[in-house]
Design an enzyme around this catalytic site. Sequence first.
Site, short mmCIF file in Angstrom:
data_model
loop_
_atom_site.label_atom_id
_atom_site.label_comp_id
_atom_site.label_asym_id
_atom_site.label_seq_id
_atom_site.Cartn_x
_atom_site.Cartn_y
_atom_site.Cartn_z
CG ASP A 112 -23.96 -21.83 7.99
OD1 ASP A 112 -25.01 -21.20 8.20
OD2 ASP A 112 -23.31 -22.40 8.88
N GLY A 114 -33.97 -22.31 8.50
CA GLY A 114 -35.42 -22.40 8.33
C GLY A 114 -36.12 -21.06 8.21
CG ASP A 144 -26.58 -24.53 14.57
OD1 ASP A 144 -27.23 -24.19 13.56
OD2 ASP A 144 -25.36 -24.32 14.68
C1 GLA Z 1 -24.12 -22.78 11.70
C2 GLA Z 1 -24.67 -24.06 11.12
C3 GLA Z 1 -23.97 -25.26 11.72
C4 GLA Z 1 -22.49 -25.17 11.47
C5 GLA Z 1 -21.98 -23.86 12.02
C6 GLA Z 1 -20.56 -23.56 11.68
O1 GLA Z 1 -24.42 -22.65 13.05
O2 GLA Z 1 -26.04 -24.12 11.35
O3 GLA Z 1 -24.50 -26.45 11.19
O4 GLA Z 1 -22.23 -25.26 10.11
O5 GLA Z 1 -22.73 -22.76 11.52
O6 GLA Z 1 -20.22 -22.37 12.27
#
Ligand code: GLA
Length: 993
Positions: free
Chosen positions: A294, A335, A356
Amino acid sequence: MKISPVHPRRWAVAATPVLLVLLGTLVSSAQIDLTGYWAFRVKDGGVNFFQLQQTGDNVASVPSAGRGGGRGGTLAGTLRDGKLHLVTTFNTPAPAPAAPAGQSPAPPPARRETVYDGVVENANRIAVTMQSTSRDPLTGTFERVTREEAFPVRIPLPELRDVPDNGLARTPPMGWNSWNKFQDVFDDATVRQMADAMASTGMSKAGYTYIVVDEGWTSGRDANGNIVGNGKFPNMKALAGYVHSKGLKIGIYSSPGPQSCSGKMGGGYQGSYGHEEQDARTFAEWGYDYLKYDWCSAGSVYGSTREEERGAYQKMGEALLSSGRPIVYSLCQYGAADVWKWGAKTGGNLWRTTSDIADRWDSMERIGFAQIDIAGYAQPGHWNDPDMLEVGNGGMTADEYRTHMSLWCLLSAPLMAGNDLRTMTEETKSILMNPDAIAIDQDREPKPVERLSQQGKSEVLVRPIGGNAFAVGLFNRGDQPAEIGFRWDALKFDTGLYGFRRLQAQDLWQHEPVQVSGDTYTATVPKHGVVLLRVSIASGRGEAFQASQPAAGAGPAPLTAEQDHQRLMDLLHITSLRPGADQRNPQGPNGVNFDESKANPYPKLPDPLVLNDGKKVKTAKVWWQQRRPEIVELFDREIYGRVPKDLPKVKWEVANTTSGTNGDVPIITKQLLGHVDNSAYPQITVDIQLTLTTPANAAGPVPVMLLLGGGAPPAGRTGAPPAAVGGPGRGPAGPSAQQLILAKGWGYASLSTSSIQADNGAGLTQGIIGLANKGQPRKLDDWGALRAWAWGASRALDYFESDKSVDARHVGVAGHSRWGKAAVIAMAYDQRFAIVYDSSSGEGGTKLHRRNWGELVENIAGRGEYHWMAGNFLRYAGPLHWNDLPVDSHELVALCAPRPVFIGAGRPIATGDGWADPKGMFLAAVGAGPVYKLLGKKDLGTTEFPPGETALIDGDVAYRQHGGGHTDLPNWPTFLTFAGRYMKAPREPNPPR
Ligand code: GLA
């Protein structure tokens, strides 16, 4: 006294206890200057960094220094009498709480405020309580850190290169992830319970495999720099062992940045920055099978350009590959920079395409429907990831969740459940575990979904799916129920255009058939709901397309595949068959085998050069006159079935001729129809569809490669020239197989096998097999679909013999996967074909039936694939075993001798093109060697299975594995080099055959 901002990494480590006492007594708050770099640490909760500036009593954070994905906000407050009081103002509003089910739009975001109250312990440490409007108070510490610790310098990224495909995730990954339900408030026990529930609720049976631990498991690094779990995750290795013991796989989470996104206090947990290889080794050593990586704080060390993001992801992609453990690689950078165009190059198996998701209709709807235009970038091993599922989390209605699931399945999206599996309602289960929806998602040869129509808030999405069918989704994005419809003939069944066919349709949420009548289908779709259909070609007659229906008479027997399969079992007096290898549940009782030590239970193959009576074949004459006919008879009777005698004639018609270009080569394309004489049974019409393309300025008749394919609509990949009916599978961007063929000065032709014979059991009383049987079901040694497709290839060759633009003595045949099987069968049975390219033909093709690896005899004897084979073949999955087969696939290759054969497949590692058993195909090539030698030709030259990318093309039997998974494209250049020895464009003199 002013304390310098540069301090040892951990004051407690650097300072002696004596010094501590001194500091504690000597330093009063009046003397402290907090200016400098600070870490706010919460036990088991991660870390956040600030740069503070103190002026008199006033303390404030330096704004640009916010970390943790930019959500940190700005701190401001006072330091008085040893008491620190800071308040955060946020740059961005907090996410809104979930709306109650069905309610939309979302309520306005709640006001967010975070207050830190601290007691100064000494110049380097302050005990802090954090209070925020959205969660319980937290206690932690502010610890002074170095600038480098707070803001690490950029470590140079590797030079960009394409990381080889790891061969994993041939279908979109399915599993569960902790984040949507728990954020970082969960622990080891929660994860174990989730694994238990995955197994006990039927989720794992439905295909859900990975249990992914998202953010929240790390504390930091040990003295050797090894990443370690926190108090809630004391033993990550043991956790992996537990999840594996349930027959499941496990995933872990990290970041290319120094910290992850959002620990409890707004900072983050330990990331992999500067420790990529070490962490990959650790994850592998612990037994992890999946990494979600991430971006989070990576923006604080790298630029946010495509190059930087690609470099950062490549770094971990390479580290995972060299860890030696197959680890699915999940990119999560929301993305940015069109990741779908380059994610695969970093070794990524999936990449998030959006910010998200939230458990609200507006969020899911916005994300889901925005994916359609990029759907073409998803392909086996490399998937668009519109984020995890919210189904079952309570923020949407059941209709909305069905829309969510339907959309994700049509998009070939990873299905990562994000709810609490321990407490699922029956409704939630029915949505997450709908086998028909999952089958769409998990289609092994996925085609991109397309928007058929959009009117206001009503949308119809369609996608061709396996079994010559279409998935159709009627979506109502509006707030009132809506009538939504589509025309049946908008579904471009290749067979639908030619002659009368009846359709059948199933509602995949109501689980019942829907009537196919009239020109259109219309349904009332509830607000935010969906009607999801599977439409396929039925046996028998129907009302749709009645216009082209032939004269009346007794129609073909309407049998479903299930009924017909049972009928064959009854004829064979078999009550049950052994189950096939299960690739969804590899740890289960019938789990697919990818372990070489178990792969060869019957290493001794039948000898192609021993006659049925036990005598050795020593001369070419005995081969041609006795042994070869014996082998043909055995394949006819036991494996592929016999072509009926006296089949009706095929009359070829040139339906039209067009000129154009492919790439920059001028071409002439003829669309051809091979009308099969059906005067003996007019109820069935068979018109074989073929296109022939030759270079417009050829100096004479050209060699032609005949490409077998299903004839589905062209896949909508950008950059690729539109495929004619049939043709090779999809591959990476670059010249298509057709363009590579043209570059040799040759022509290509595409044959639609489904215009000859449908690819399903229900179609066996239709098509050429049905026509030959006058609509009646097959006898036990009648031909199956593969043999029928190969017969059709021979009819195409008949046509080429009559076409002056084709050098009919140099026509090769090629196919991938099931069409690879058909191609090699065509080559074996029709000695006019000059060469074959068999790509990943696997079981039923050139994979040895005696091998226990990937797809097995049992799989193709089952209901989904038995139609490829003769009825008699079922016996080898029932009372008989593989070793009872009187011939094996090396003898199929031997039937092609002395003509050249090229066999290719993807990487042989367990999870690559494993289903097709690349090594089993190699062993068949080896086993055919003695026959080639007897006929004065060269065998493969080795019996050692070569490493990937080794071209064994010096003999007349050739073999190569490529690194691209289940696709034929990467081997085309090598095949064409090999074929160039046997076929030449007209200016060059043609070599002898
Ligand atoms: C980002 C990701 C999520 C999750 C959070 C954890 O926002 O996109 O899917 O993994 O981090 O903090």
